[in-house]
Design a protein around this motif. Structure first.
Motif, PDB file in Angstrom:
ATOM      1  N   LEU A 137       0.859  -1.184   0.000  1.00  0.00           N
ATOM      2  CA  LEU A 137       0.000   0.000   0.000  1.00  0.00           C
ATOM      3  C   LEU A 137       0.892   1.230   0.000  1.00  0.00           C
ATOM      4  O   LEU A 137       2.059   1.162   0.390  1.00  0.00           O
ATOM      5  N   PHE A 138       0.331   2.357  -0.448  1.00  0.00           N
ATOM      6  CA  PHE A 138       1.097   3.607  -0.441  1.00  0.00           C
ATOM      7  C   PHE A 138       0.986   4.217   0.956  1.00  0.00           C
ATOM      8  O   PHE A 138      -0.095   4.659   1.346  1.00  0.00           O
ATOM      9  N   PRO A 139       2.080   4.262   1.702  1.00  0.00           N
ATOM     10  CA  PRO A 139       1.977   4.614   3.124  1.00  0.00           C
ATOM     11  C   PRO A 139       1.625   6.077   3.382  1.00  0.00           C
ATOM     12  O   PRO A 139       1.189   6.414   4.465  1.00  0.00           O
ATOM     13  N   HIS A 140       1.810   6.932   2.366  1.00  0.00           N
ATOM     14  CA  HIS A 140       1.515   8.347   2.595  1.00  0.00           C
ATOM     15  C   HIS A 140       0.052   8.666   2.325  1.00  0.00           C
ATOM     16  O   HIS A 140      -0.384   9.791   2.536  1.00  0.00           O
ATOM     17  N   THR A 142      -4.204   7.645   2.717  1.00  0.00           N
ATOM     18  CA  THR A 142      -5.149   6.899   3.545  1.00  0.00           C
ATOM     19  C   THR A 142      -5.666   5.700   2.761  1.00  0.00           C
ATOM     20  O   THR A 142      -5.448   5.592   1.550  1.00  0.00           O
ATOM     21  N   LEU A 144      -8.632   5.123   1.866  1.00  0.00           N
ATOM     22  CA  LEU A 144      -9.509   5.631   0.807  1.00  0.00           C
ATOM     23  C   LEU A 144      -8.695   6.133  -0.384  1.00  0.00           C
ATOM     24  O   LEU A 144      -8.974   5.804  -1.540  1.00  0.00           O
ATOM     25  N   VAL A 149      -6.513   6.449  -5.917  1.00  0.00           N
ATOM     26  CA  VAL A 149      -5.457   7.069  -6.723  1.00  0.00           C
ATOM     27  C   VAL A 149      -5.355   6.462  -8.132  1.00  0.00           C
ATOM     28  O   VAL A 149      -5.202   7.193  -9.114  1.00  0.00           O
ATOM     29  N   GLY A 150      -5.509   5.159  -8.231  1.00  0.00           N
ATOM     30  CA  GLY A 150      -5.448   4.525  -9.545  1.00  0.00           C
ATOM     31  C   GLY A 150      -6.614   4.952 -10.421  1.00  0.00           C
ATOM     32  O   GLY A 150      -6.470   5.186 -11.626  1.00  0.00           O
ATOM     33  N   LYS A 153      -5.974   8.854 -11.318  1.00  0.00           N
ATOM     34  CA  LYS A 153      -4.792   9.190 -12.115  1.00  0.00           C
ATOM     35  C   LYS A 153      -4.678   8.337 -13.370  1.00  0.00           C
ATOM     36  O   LYS A 153      -4.215   8.818 -14.401  1.00  0.00           O
ATOM     37  N   VAL A 154      -5.083   7.075 -13.277  1.00  0.00           N
ATOM     38  CA  VAL A 154      -4.905   6.188 -14.430  1.00  0.00           C
ATOM     39  C   VAL A 154      -6.186   6.117 -15.265  1.00  0.00           C
ATOM     40  O   VAL A 154      -6.156   6.296 -16.480  1.00  0.00           O
ATOM     41  N   LYS A 156      -8.608   8.201 -14.961  1.00  0.00           N
ATOM     42  CA  LYS A 156      -9.074   9.585 -15.133  1.00  0.00           C
ATOM     43  C   LYS A 156     -10.535   9.762 -14.731  1.00  0.00           C
ATOM     44  O   LYS A 156     -11.248  10.573 -15.315  1.00  0.00           O
ATOM     45  N   ARG A 163     -14.347   8.163  -5.564  1.00  0.00           N
ATOM     46  CA  ARG A 163     -14.550   8.080  -4.127  1.00  0.00           C
ATOM     47  C   ARG A 163     -15.685   7.106  -3.792  1.00  0.00           C
ATOM     48  O   ARG A 163     -15.557   6.263  -2.905  1.00  0.00           O
ATOM     49  N   ILE A 167     -15.199   3.678  -1.718  1.00  0.00           N
ATOM     50  CA  ILE A 167     -15.928   3.363  -0.479  1.00  0.00           C
ATOM     51  C   ILE A 167     -16.683   2.046  -0.636  1.00  0.00           C
ATOM     52  O   ILE A 167     -16.688   1.204   0.256  1.00  0.00           O
ATOM     53  N   ARG A 198      -8.140  -2.014  -3.546  1.00  0.00           N
ATOM     54  CA  ARG A 198      -7.443  -1.158  -4.501  1.00  0.00           C
ATOM     55  C   ARG A 198      -7.368  -1.821  -5.878  1.00  0.00           C
ATOM     56  O   ARG A 198      -7.592  -1.173  -6.902  1.00  0.00           O
ATOM     57  N   MET A 202     -10.145  -1.072  -9.765  1.00  0.00           N
ATOM     58  CA  MET A 202      -9.730  -0.754 -11.141  1.00  0.00           C
ATOM     59  C   MET A 202     -10.494  -1.603 -12.163  1.00  0.00           C
ATOM     60  O   MET A 202     -10.314  -1.454 -13.363  1.00  0.00           O
TER      61      MET A 202
ATOM     62  N   GLN B 249       6.793  -0.410  -3.941  1.00  0.00           N
ATOM     63  CA  GLN B 249       5.983   0.770  -4.241  1.00  0.00           C
ATOM     64  C   GLN B 249       5.910   1.008  -5.745  1.00  0.00           C
ATOM     65  O   GLN B 249       4.861   1.368  -6.279  1.00  0.00           O
ATOM     66  N   LEU B 256      -1.036  -0.824 -11.062  1.00  0.00           N
ATOM     67  CA  LEU B 256      -2.277  -0.054 -11.245  1.00  0.00           C
ATOM     68  C   LEU B 256      -2.322   0.574 -12.635  1.00  0.00           C
ATOM     69  O   LEU B 256      -3.305   1.187 -13.010  1.00  0.00           O
TER      70      LEU B 256
END
Lengths: 290, 403
Positions: A137-140, A142, A144, A149-150, A153-154, A156, A163, A167, A198, A202, B249, B256
């Motif tokens: 997981l991306f630690p920075h 949350t 959610l 993020v995927g 950003k991916v 779009k 969101r 959820i 996650r 996708m 990472q 993804l």
């Protein structure tokens, strides 16, 4: 870094025959796999993932995969078993090009993905969700944000849509109450469930699981397997699962593949492989883990 | 002056608030071009000074009084010196002098003269060490005089550092690039700059460029040298930071479907930045202190002012004042580094404030921003000018009043 730096140098298609004609390959696979899987075969369908003559050699000397051939059908749950070092993880990582095949072909929905580079590889990977042994997981972010993020950003997607989807998926894995937690604040089992959400968010064609419960404390394994079972039975997903969980394989798998020494030794219906293994090595392996 | 009269004494008067105390007076009486032996005794009282001549001065002599060390009223403005003289016929008035323009006493001068008069300060200064390194009057003066140098230091590093960060990132990426030529350029750049003293780099730039007829403003050149030097160190910090992010990472991001740039911007760099903040802050402190080396080539920064004031006063106190200016910035930053380090260690182990566990009903509501381990950098201490704004240093010690 190496992931990007390597790109697809070293892939040598010339050493193996060219990828077979899609229809011909599908009909051969169709004939081969019937009776080996609980999958409901439909006349004329093509495999979702096709692995043809896959070879992988590390550093030019250690051969990890030797001429692996495998077809995975839409909606099929394939569990790959084998002792450590048998090449099962490497095979899985070759499917979404985290490892570059040394030779051979991998086709997703009849599209050759080997030998592609950069942007195209990124596009292919979108279709292949992956759940890692170490969660990653991306630690920075949350929980959610990890699931969003995927999508934003991916794919779009706009934020609200992403969101809502995030959820929904987090609730499906039982993490709806901790969507604002960051990974370090979650237990291993919780992190892995977020990682599954996650990947699922996708909506990939195929979900790859690389020993998803191996890094977990025994009491946390059950939760994660529960989520995977739910996904397998009701998620209408194509899944390739590398695991040591025999109970899970027996209950959930449409087909069990046993690998050793970089080759597929035996495959078939779970009850056939577990109760009547044909090969000596399979017997030994199943015997050794009771 | 009346016929045949002789002058016995002359009195000079300043407006209310002025004084002649501590003045020295020199009397010269000329007969034509010859100096006569007339002398005088000067007695100050409040705002007037009475000069009594040793023998009465006859009318054809030119009398000249040189008075030093008189104090004008502290309010400033145009001051007129009045006066009178006494002859056998009584007191006569002298013509007023032309107005003398004076500037109001600055608070600094008031403080300095207050300190000058304080017996406690005198006792303090009588200790050789205290008087040499911590002379109160000079400390106060130095703090005011050095302020512009300090501001220049801050300006140089404040402009240079963002440039250094950009350059540092660029060279960090070049260093991990898959292209050998880019790596070679970056390695050469970083090694040359890290392998030679900043002092040498300053000399090469400041003396080398003019010899090639490239003339750049000293301050601008200072910014360039500091930025380039810091960028080499930052490049290494960033590279190490980027490479410290686990391979998993990258794998997760690319599984993804993220491209290389997306992976960098959304996954790797945000984590890298968190990790390198303490080291970068320490490096910022170093760069800030390194601006002192620019004094050697005539940039009017803090050290330069301190050096000048020390050579004028023959006292070490200006250097102590310079130290105070450096510490004002560095001490809070050192504290900040410590805090951030603690905080990062804390959050990487999942301690610290946790968000609320949601009940099912709020589960799908919006997220509150109740993040436990968000790092916030306290950028305090960088703005503290005020107080030390003025540096008016005028003295009235040698105003000669000619009559």
């Amino acid at each position: 870094m190496a992931l990007f730096a390597k790109k697809h140098k070293g892939f040598d298609a010339a050493t193996v025959p060219p990828a077979m004609d899609a229809n011909e390959a599908a009909s051969i696979a169709f004939a081969h796999d019937q009776g080996l899987s609980r999958h409901h075969f439909v006349e004329g369908e093509h495999p979702a993932v096709r692995i043809e003559h896959l070879n992988k050699t590390f550093n030019g000397e250690t051969q990890v995969l030797r001429d692996v051939n495998l077809d995975v059908w839409n909606g099929e749950i394939v569990v790959v078993l084998g002792p450590s070092g048998s090449g099962k993880s490497t095979m899985l990582r070759c499917i979404n090009l985290l490892e570059t095949p040394t030779a051979g072909h991998i086709l997703i929905d009849d599209e050759e993905i080997t030998g592609k580079s950069g942007r195209e590889v990124a596009r292919v990977r979108r279709e292949l969700g992956m759940v890692f042994q170490g969660f990653n997981l991306f630690p920075h972010l949350t929980a959610l944000e990890n699931v969003m993020v995927g999508q934003t950003k991916v794919l779009k997607k706009d934020k609200e849509e992403a969101r809502a989807e995030a959820i929904k998926q987090l609730e499906a894995v039982g993490m709806g109450d901790r969507i604002d937690f960051k990974p370090p604040q979650l237990s291993g089992g919780q992190q892995q469930r977020v990682a599954i959400a996650r990947a699922v968010a996708m909506h990939p064609k195929v979900l790859l699981f690389d020993e998803p419960t191996s890094a977990l404390d025994p009491e946390l394994v059950r939760d994660v397997l529960g989520v995977m079972r739910e996904l397998a039975l009701h998620g209408n997903m194509t899944m390739i699962v590398v695991t040591h969980e025999m109970g899970f394989a027996r209950e959930v798998a449409d087909r069990v593949v046993f690998m050793e020494g970089g080759v597929v030794v035996e495959q078939g219906l779970p009850e056939d492989v577990f109760d009547h293994p044909q090969h000596e090595r399979t017997k030994q392996f199943l015997g050794s883990i009771g | 002056m009346g016929e045949g009269e002789e002058v016995k004494d002359i009195t000079l008067t300043l407006p209310e608030g002025g004084s002649f105390e501590g003045s020295s007076t020199k009397v010269t009486a000329l007969d034509g071009l010859t100096r006569t032996g007339v002398e005088g005794v000067a007695t100050p009282s409040d705002n007037s000074l009475k000069v009594v001549f040793s023998e009465p001065v006859s009318q054809n002599l030119l009398v000249r009084l040189e008075v030093e060390g008189m104090a004008f009223p502290s309010e400033g403005g145009d001051v007129v010196v009045g006066g009178s003289y006494t002859t056998g016929a009584g007191e006569q008035k002298l013509d007023d002098s032309k107005p003398i323009e004076t500037i109001a006493n600055t608070p600094l001068q008031s403080i300095v003269s207050f300190l000058d008069e304080s017996p406690a300060v005198a006792a303090w200064n009588s200790n050789q060490f205290l008087g040499m390194f911590f002379k109160p009057q000079l400390l106060v003066t130095s703090l005011c005089t050095l302020a512009p140098g300090w501001l220049l230091c801050l300006a140089i590093v404040a402009i240079a550092y963002p440039i250094a960060i950009m350059l540092g990132l660029l060279f960090a990426f070049m260093k991990i690039s898959r292209y050998r030529i880019l790596r070679a350029i970056a390695i050469t750049y970083v090694n040359l700059l890290r392998g030679t003293p900043l002092f040498l780099q300053i000399y090469i730039m400041f003396f080398g460029l003019p010899m090639m007829n490239i003339n750049i403003d000293n301050n601008v050149l200072g910014v360039i040298v500091i930025a380039v030097n810091a960028s080499a160190y930052l490049a290494e910090i960033f590279r190490a930071g980027i490479q410290s992010i686990p391979e998993g990472q990258y794998e997760a991001a690319s599984s993804l479907g993220m491209t290389y740039l997306q992976t960098m911007f959304y996954v790797i760099l945000p984590q890298t930045i968190r990790r390198v903040i303490p080291t970068v802050t320490s490096d910022f402190i170093t760069s800030y202190k390194d601006t002192s080396l620019l004094s050697s080539v005539g940039v009017m920064e803090l050290m330069m002012f301190a050096k000048n004031l020390t050579s004028v006063s023959g006292n070490m106190t200006p250097y102590v004042a310079a130290a105070i200016f450096y510490l004002i910035v560095t001490l809070p930053l050192i504290k900040v580094v410590g805090n951030i380090e603690k905080r990062i260690a804390h959050s990487e182990h999942g301690h610290g404030l946790r968000p609320k566990i949601r009940t099912n009903e709020e589960g799908s509501a919006q997220a509150e921003a109740e993040l436990g381990d968000e790092i916030s950098v306290h950028a305090e201490a960088l703005e503290r000018e005020g107080a030390l704004g003025e540096r008016v240093m005028l003295s009235f010690n040698s105003v000669a009043a000619e009559v």
